[in-house]
Scaffold this motif. Structure first.
Motif, PDB file in Angstrom:
ATOM      1  N   ALA A  19       1.871   3.222  -3.447  1.00 54.99           N
ATOM      2  CA  ALA A  19       1.013   4.221  -4.091  1.00 54.99           C
ATOM      3  C   ALA A  19       1.406   5.622  -3.664  1.00 54.99           C
ATOM      4  O   ALA A  19       1.375   6.570  -4.469  1.00 54.99           O
ATOM      5  CB  ALA A  19      -0.454   3.950  -3.744  1.00 54.99           C
ATOM      6  N   GLU A  20       1.790   5.773  -2.406  1.00 57.87           N
ATOM      7  CA  GLU A  20       2.233   7.084  -1.930  1.00 57.87           C
ATOM      8  C   GLU A  20       3.598   7.444  -2.524  1.00 57.87           C
ATOM      9  O   GLU A  20       3.864   8.605  -2.840  1.00 57.87           O
ATOM     10  CB  GLU A  20       2.300   7.080  -0.406  1.00 57.87           C
ATOM     11  N   ASP A  39       0.818  -1.214   0.000  1.00 51.88           N
ATOM     12  CA  ASP A  39       0.000   0.000   0.000  1.00 51.88           C
ATOM     13  C   ASP A  39       0.851   1.264   0.000  1.00 51.88           C
ATOM     14  O   ASP A  39       0.434   2.296  -0.525  1.00 51.88           O
ATOM     15  CB  ASP A  39      -0.932   0.009   1.213  1.00 51.88           C
ATOM     16  N   LEU A  96       9.959   1.781  -7.763  1.00 52.58           N
ATOM     17  CA  LEU A  96       8.574   1.599  -8.194  1.00 52.58           C
ATOM     18  C   LEU A  96       8.429   0.416  -9.143  1.00 52.58           C
ATOM     19  O   LEU A  96       7.379  -0.231  -9.184  1.00 52.58           O
ATOM     20  CB  LEU A  96       8.063   2.878  -8.862  1.00 52.58           C
ATOM     21  N   GLN A 117       4.612   6.506  -5.463  1.00 47.53           N
ATOM     22  CA  GLN A 117       4.290   6.889  -6.844  1.00 47.53           C
ATOM     23  C   GLN A 117       3.756   8.310  -6.904  1.00 47.53           C
ATOM     24  O   GLN A 117       4.121   9.092  -7.802  1.00 47.53           O
ATOM     25  CB  GLN A 117       3.255   5.912  -7.414  1.00 47.53           C
ATOM     26  N   LYS A 118       2.928   8.652  -5.945  1.00 49.62           N
ATOM     27  CA  LYS A 118       2.351   9.999  -5.895  1.00 49.62           C
ATOM     28  C   LYS A 118       3.443  11.056  -5.789  1.00 49.62           C
ATOM     29  O   LYS A 118       3.416  12.076  -6.504  1.00 49.62           O
ATOM     30  CB  LYS A 118       1.393  10.085  -4.696  1.00 49.62           C
ATOM     31  N   GLU A 131       5.483  11.294  -9.097  1.00 50.86           N
ATOM     32  CA  GLU A 131       4.785  12.050 -10.131  1.00 50.86           C
ATOM     33  C   GLU A 131       4.834  13.546  -9.838  1.00 50.86           C
ATOM     34  O   GLU A 131       4.975  14.371 -10.748  1.00 50.86           O
ATOM     35  CB  GLU A 131       3.335  11.585 -10.243  1.00 50.86           C
TER      36      GLU A 131
END
Length: 453
Positions: free
Chosen positions: A76-77, A73, A105, A79-80, A83
């Motif tokens: 996802a942070e 989980d 990632l 990846q955030k 980006e």
């Protein structure tokens, strides 16, 4: 980019992009928190991002914190933040950091390590790169580089540099994992002298005392400095685990369980690193035949939602301990199926699972079933390559303990004696090691005497 963000540098003189002075101050605070495992670096770095949304290194720090959590989980942070960092003006150093995060990632520990290594070759005073690289070396079980990646940059720093204590603490841990205990303890204590709140340096010295069998020294080291490492630290549980190991080696089971209840599981944390320590401690008690009451139930409940992640083999093994000890056959089967899926991928974990994690989890399951022959066979196969799936010598010792106990229960007395001899030579102060050797030797002598008669 605003004019006040054009040419700023961090506290070690490295240029940074998109940051105001106030944001850099917050970044340095978050980095210091990460180095000491203290406070909440995520909250602090998010404040830096709020102050300067184009602050590339702030986004990178946040991404690293989540990428190193070894939790599905959390990616996802990561990846955030990755980006959010892209698309802004960057320096060559910052582009290397983004490339390293991209490798995490994609699931490539080796790729990220290679990029970070090059980053430090070119920018040896990059404190964040070193911090992340050190933890990555730990996660892949690379003892030599735990030491040498720090040694490469040490001469480029001085005691006046902010965060110098962290280099000494990391170097101490690398030295310890390479068996250089005297220098490791010296470096760790020097780090603590510079910053008493450095929980990693505290833990490096604790490792030295664990490996040398200095149980009383270890208890005094941890208890005497408890106010520094146990308060407001997200590494406190692991340091409590080290304290518990000293008590366990002295057969002080009540003290072990007290540490478990009052500190390790006091808050019922679901953080992966905390669950690992809880499983590793209870399994050691399980091997000794110590009644731990219903503690496995609570822990296995926490592991069940994570048992099918197949994300990091080291985690899988500790989840399997909980499922086996609590008799959760279905959960154990689901974990093994998840590992089979993980082995078909291209992530670093595919290799870790194939070479170590999957046979190891099958060995633990066999142990739980009382199939000690299979447990011994599988554990002996993977024993020489356990470091490939990460952890420290102290952490991986639980699998050696499982092997010797499985051999004992199966009556493989000559193997027990051989393994016990290894352990006694390394840690003669351990009552458990002595008992294994004495029992095996006595029973072998009895069998030999009966045969002669």
């Amino acid at each position: 980019m605003r004019k006040d963000m054009m040419s700023h540098v961090d506290a070690r003189g490295e240029p940074v992009s998109g940051a105001s002075e106030d944001a850099i101050t917050l970044y340095e605070k978050a980095l210091a928190q990460l180095q000491c495992y203290q406070g909440d670096p995520v909250e602090t770095i998010e404040a830096a991002v709020a102050e300067s949304p184009e602050f590339v290194m702030a986004h990178c720090l946040r991404a690293y914190v989540f990428a190193l959590a070894t939790e599905v989980d959390a990616m996802a942070e990561a990846q955030k933040s990755f980006e959010a960092a892209r698309g802004h003006s960057t320096t060559a150093r910052e582009r290397r950091h983004l490339a390293a995060i991209d490798q995490y990632l994609k699931g490539s520990w080796e790729g990220a390590i290679a990029v970070l290594e090059d980053t430090l070759v070119n920018c040896p005073r990059d404190a964040l790169a070193l911090q992340v690289l050190h933890l990555s070396d730990f996660y892949v079980g690379d003892a030599r580089h735990l030491r040498d990646h720090v040694a490469r940059v040490l001469p480029e720093w001085s005691a006046d540099d902010p965060g110098y204590h962290a280099l000494l603490g990391m170097y101490a841990f690398g030295l310890e994992e390479c068996g250089d205990y005297e220098r490791a303890e010296e470096m760790g204590r020097r780090a603590i002298d510079l910053n008493p709140r450095d929980a990693w340096a505290q833990h490096a010295v604790a490792h030295v005392m664990e490996m040398q069998g200095r149980q009383e020294d270890g208890i005094a080291w941890m208890r005497g400095r408890e106010g520094d490492w146990a308060n407001d630290s997200f590494f406190a549980v692991h340091n409590w685990w080290h304290l518990a190991l000293y008590h366990l080696d002295l057969d002080q089971f009540d003290s072990v369980l007290a540490v478990y209840d009052d500190s390790i599981r006091k808050d019922r944390s679901r953080v992966m690193l905390d669950l690992l320590d809880a499983s590793a401690l209870l399994w050691r008690l399980h091997l000794r035949g110590v009644d731990v009451g219903d503690r496995w139930i609570e822990l296995a409940d926490c592991w069940e939602p994570l048992g099918e992640d197949g994300f990091y083999a080291f985690n899988d093994a500790h989840a399997m301990m909980a499922f086996v000890a609590d008799g959760r056959t279905a959960a154990a089967e689901r974990l093994l199926l998840a590992q089979q899926r993980a082995m078909t991928g291209t992530r670093s974990n595919a290799m870790m699972t194939h070479h170590v994690g999957y046979p190891l989890c099958n060995a633990l399951r066999a142990f739980g079933r009382g199939d000690y022959v299979t447990a011994v066979d599988l554990l002996r196969q993977v024993r020489g390559r356990l470091s490939r799936f990460g952890g420290s010598h102290a952490q991986r010792d639980v699998f050696d303990l499982t092997l010797i106990e499985a051999a004992r229960r199966d009556g493989q007395l000559s193997l027990v004696r051989a393994l016990a001899n290894e352990r006694v030579e390394l840690k003669p102060s351990s009552p458990l090691n002595q008992r294994y050797r004495e029992e095996a030797s006595r029973r072998l002598a009895e069998i030999s005497g009966a045969a002669v008669v």
